[in-house]
Design a protein around this motif. Structure first.
Motif, PDB file in Angstrom:
ATOM      1  N   GLN A   1      51.294  -6.320  -0.262  1.00 56.97           N
ATOM      2  CA  GLN A   1      50.191  -6.532   0.685  1.00 56.97           C
ATOM      3  C   GLN A   1      49.062  -7.342   0.043  1.00 56.97           C
ATOM      4  O   GLN A   1      48.538  -8.272   0.649  1.00 56.97           O
ATOM      5  CB  GLN A   1      49.667  -5.178   1.156  1.00 56.97           C
ATOM      6  CG  GLN A   1      49.149  -5.238   2.560  1.00 56.97           C
ATOM      7  CD  GLN A   1      48.777  -3.860   3.085  1.00 56.97           C
ATOM      8  OE1 GLN A   1      48.626  -2.892   2.330  1.00 56.97           O
ATOM      9  NE2 GLN A   1      48.614  -3.749   4.385  1.00 56.97           N
ATOM     10  N   GLU A   2      48.725  -7.000  -1.186  1.00 57.66           N
ATOM     11  CA  GLU A   2      47.588  -7.666  -1.853  1.00 57.66           C
ATOM     12  C   GLU A   2      47.942  -9.033  -2.402  1.00 57.66           C
ATOM     13  O   GLU A   2      47.116  -9.926  -2.450  1.00 57.66           O
ATOM     14  CB  GLU A   2      47.069  -6.805  -3.003  1.00 57.66           C
ATOM     15  CG  GLU A   2      46.086  -5.776  -2.534  1.00 57.66           C
ATOM     16  CD  GLU A   2      45.326  -5.136  -3.686  1.00 57.66           C
ATOM     17  OE1 GLU A   2      44.912  -5.848  -4.618  1.00 57.66           O
ATOM     18  OE2 GLU A   2      45.179  -3.905  -3.628  1.00 57.66           O
ATOM     19  N   TYR A   3      49.165  -9.176  -2.884  1.00 53.97           N
ATOM     20  CA  TYR A   3      49.603 -10.451  -3.468  1.00 53.97           C
ATOM     21  C   TYR A   3      50.687 -11.015  -2.556  1.00 53.97           C
ATOM     22  O   TYR A   3      50.397 -11.393  -1.438  1.00 53.97           O
ATOM     23  CB  TYR A   3      50.034 -10.254  -4.924  1.00 53.97           C
ATOM     24  CG  TYR A   3      48.896  -9.745  -5.781  1.00 53.97           C
ATOM     25  CD1 TYR A   3      48.001 -10.628  -6.372  1.00 53.97           C
ATOM     26  CD2 TYR A   3      48.677  -8.383  -5.953  1.00 53.97           C
ATOM     27  CE1 TYR A   3      46.928 -10.167  -7.131  1.00 53.97           C
ATOM     28  CE2 TYR A   3      47.602  -7.905  -6.705  1.00 53.97           C
ATOM     29  CZ  TYR A   3      46.745  -8.801  -7.288  1.00 53.97           C
ATOM     30  OH  TYR A   3      45.679  -8.344  -8.027  1.00 53.97           O
ATOM     31  N   SER A   4      51.941 -11.025  -3.027  1.00 58.36           N
ATOM     32  CA  SER A   4      52.993 -11.558  -2.156  1.00 58.36           C
ATOM     33  C   SER A   4      54.345 -11.126  -2.702  1.00 58.36           C
ATOM     34  O   SER A   4      54.447 -10.675  -3.855  1.00 58.36           O
ATOM     35  CB  SER A   4      52.941 -13.089  -2.154  1.00 58.36           C
ATOM     36  OG  SER A   4      53.208 -13.568  -3.463  1.00 58.36           O
ATOM     37  N   GLU A   5      55.360 -11.319  -1.895  1.00 61.55           N
ATOM     38  CA  GLU A   5      56.713 -11.006  -2.372  1.00 61.55           C
ATOM     39  C   GLU A   5      57.081 -11.946  -3.519  1.00 61.55           C
ATOM     40  O   GLU A   5      57.688 -11.525  -4.494  1.00 61.55           O
ATOM     41  CB  GLU A   5      57.741 -11.129  -1.239  1.00 61.55           C
ATOM     42  CG  GLU A   5      59.150 -10.826  -1.746  1.00 61.55           C
ATOM     43  CD  GLU A   5      60.239 -10.812  -0.695  1.00 61.55           C
ATOM     44  OE1 GLU A   5      59.925 -10.879   0.516  1.00 61.55           O
ATOM     45  OE2 GLU A   5      61.422 -10.738  -1.093  1.00 61.55           O
ATOM     46  N   ASP A   6      56.697 -13.232  -3.413  1.00 65.15           N
ATOM     47  CA  ASP A   6      57.034 -14.197  -4.467  1.00 65.15           C
ATOM     48  C   ASP A   6      56.482 -13.776  -5.822  1.00 65.15           C
ATOM     49  O   ASP A   6      57.154 -13.875  -6.841  1.00 65.15           O
ATOM     50  CB  ASP A   6      56.501 -15.593  -4.117  1.00 65.15           C
ATOM     51  CG  ASP A   6      57.387 -16.289  -3.114  1.00 65.15           C
ATOM     52  OD1 ASP A   6      58.462 -15.727  -2.790  1.00 65.15           O
ATOM     53  OD2 ASP A   6      57.013 -17.372  -2.628  1.00 65.15           O
ATOM     54  N   LYS A   7      55.241 -13.297  -5.817  1.00 66.81           N
ATOM     55  CA  LYS A   7      54.595 -12.845  -7.065  1.00 66.81           C
ATOM     56  C   LYS A   7      55.375 -11.645  -7.623  1.00 66.81           C
ATOM     57  O   LYS A   7      55.574 -11.512  -8.831  1.00 66.81           O
ATOM     58  CB  LYS A   7      53.145 -12.436  -6.807  1.00 66.81           C
ATOM     59  CG  LYS A   7      52.128 -13.530  -6.903  1.00 66.81           C
ATOM     60  CD  LYS A   7      51.234 -13.275  -8.135  1.00 66.81           C
ATOM     61  CE  LYS A   7      50.308 -14.401  -8.508  1.00 66.81           C
ATOM     62  NZ  LYS A   7      50.744 -15.741  -8.333  1.00 66.81           N
ATOM     63  N   PHE A   8      55.784 -10.766  -6.707  1.00 67.75           N
ATOM     64  CA  PHE A   8      56.575  -9.600  -7.126  1.00 67.75           C
ATOM     65  C   PHE A   8      57.874 -10.052  -7.783  1.00 67.75           C
ATOM     66  O   PHE A   8      58.288  -9.529  -8.821  1.00 67.75           O
ATOM     67  CB  PHE A   8      56.876  -8.693  -5.923  1.00 67.75           C
ATOM     68  CG  PHE A   8      57.847  -7.574  -6.245  1.00 67.75           C
ATOM     69  CD1 PHE A   8      57.425  -6.444  -6.937  1.00 67.75           C
ATOM     70  CD2 PHE A   8      59.189  -7.664  -5.875  1.00 67.75           C
ATOM     71  CE1 PHE A   8      58.326  -5.423  -7.259  1.00 67.75           C
ATOM     72  CE2 PHE A   8      60.095  -6.651  -6.196  1.00 67.75           C
ATOM     73  CZ  PHE A   8      59.653  -5.530  -6.876  1.00 67.75           C
ATOM     74  N   ARG A   9      58.519 -11.064  -7.202  1.00 64.27           N
ATOM     75  CA  ARG A   9      59.800 -11.551  -7.748  1.00 64.27           C
ATOM     76  C   ARG A   9      59.621 -12.132  -9.148  1.00 64.27           C
ATOM     77  O   ARG A   9      60.525 -12.013  -9.984  1.00 64.27           O
ATOM     78  CB  ARG A   9      60.419 -12.614  -6.821  1.00 64.27           C
ATOM     79  CG  ARG A   9      60.810 -12.120  -5.434  1.00 64.27           C
ATOM     80  CD  ARG A   9      61.837 -11.017  -5.456  1.00 64.27           C
ATOM     81  NE  ARG A   9      61.997 -10.378  -4.141  1.00 64.27           N
ATOM     82  CZ  ARG A   9      62.424  -9.142  -3.961  1.00 64.27           C
ATOM     83  NH1 ARG A   9      62.774  -8.376  -4.977  1.00 64.27           N
ATOM     84  NH2 ARG A   9      62.514  -8.645  -2.739  1.00 64.27           N
TER      85      ARG A   9
END
Ligand code: ADP
Ligand code: S3P
Ligand code: MG
Length: 162
Positions: free
Chosen positions: A45-53
């Motif tokens: 929610q705060e960042y993004s799925e891409d950052k998580f990856r």
């Protein structure tokens, strides 16, 4: 030898992994949550799925180099081609398999885990499942059907592989 557990959300990767010696086991999602200091759902929610990856990629790479006996991945580990290439080279990649309805039922019953990609409609989650299944099959060395089996039975099957 490192056993790497892959599969869709709620396949049982974390539950099965926990049954092994904690010194020799790592759950990538737990490690990521420690590093980011928030839940994965909050991070999406705060960042993004891409950052998580990106973080998942680094944590996975480090875990592979660290000599764990068992690594539980998150369901999206197969998203990045770098991870798929790495998985293909490793060996002992165990795909915990189940049909979509079984997995979806487990996702709904599992109130402990906030899975951001499961917050979408059932149809969207099923679409994701259809895309992912091909990727799990592409990188897996061993497939274990988990439908109708308890986590303990799945653990036993994995132990018998060694
Ligand atoms: N073989 C199984 N049979 C029934 N329920 C299971 C099985 N494996 C896991 N579960 C349940 O499904 C939910 C998700 O399991 P989890 O280990 O977190 O999956 P994953 O890490 O693959 O997303 C949990 O509530 C867990 O108790
Ligand atoms: O399928 C995915 O993309 C994800 C699965 C989750 O792990 P589990 O497979 O352990 O639920 C977690 O890594 C994150 O919510 C993203
Ligand atoms: Mg998990």
């Amino acid at each position: 030898m490192t056993v790497i557990l892959i599969g869709f959300m709620a396949a049982g990767k974390s539950t099965v992994g926990k049954a092994f010696d904690q010194e020799k086991f790592i759950d990538l999602d737990k490690k990521i949550e420690k590093e980011i200091g928030m839940t994965i759902a909050q991070f999406f929610q705060e960042y993004s799925e891409d950052k998580f990856r990106q973080i998942e990629r680094e944590v996975f790479k480090t875990a592979v180099q660290s000599g764990y006996a068992v690594i539980a991945t998150g369901g999206g580990i197969v998203n990045l081609i770098e991870n798929r290439n790495c998985l293909k080279k490793l060996g002992n990649v165990v795909y915990l398999k189940a049909d979509f309805e079984t997995l979806y039922e487990r996702i709904l019953l599992d109130k402990e885990n906030g899975r951001p990609l499961a917050f979408q409609s059932k149809e969207e989650v099923e679409k994701l499942f259809a895309q992912r299944v091909k990727l799990y099959e592409e990188v897996a060395d061993i497939v274990i059907e988990t439908r109708g089996k308890s986590p303990e039975e799945v653990v036993k099957e994995i132990q018998e592989l060694k």
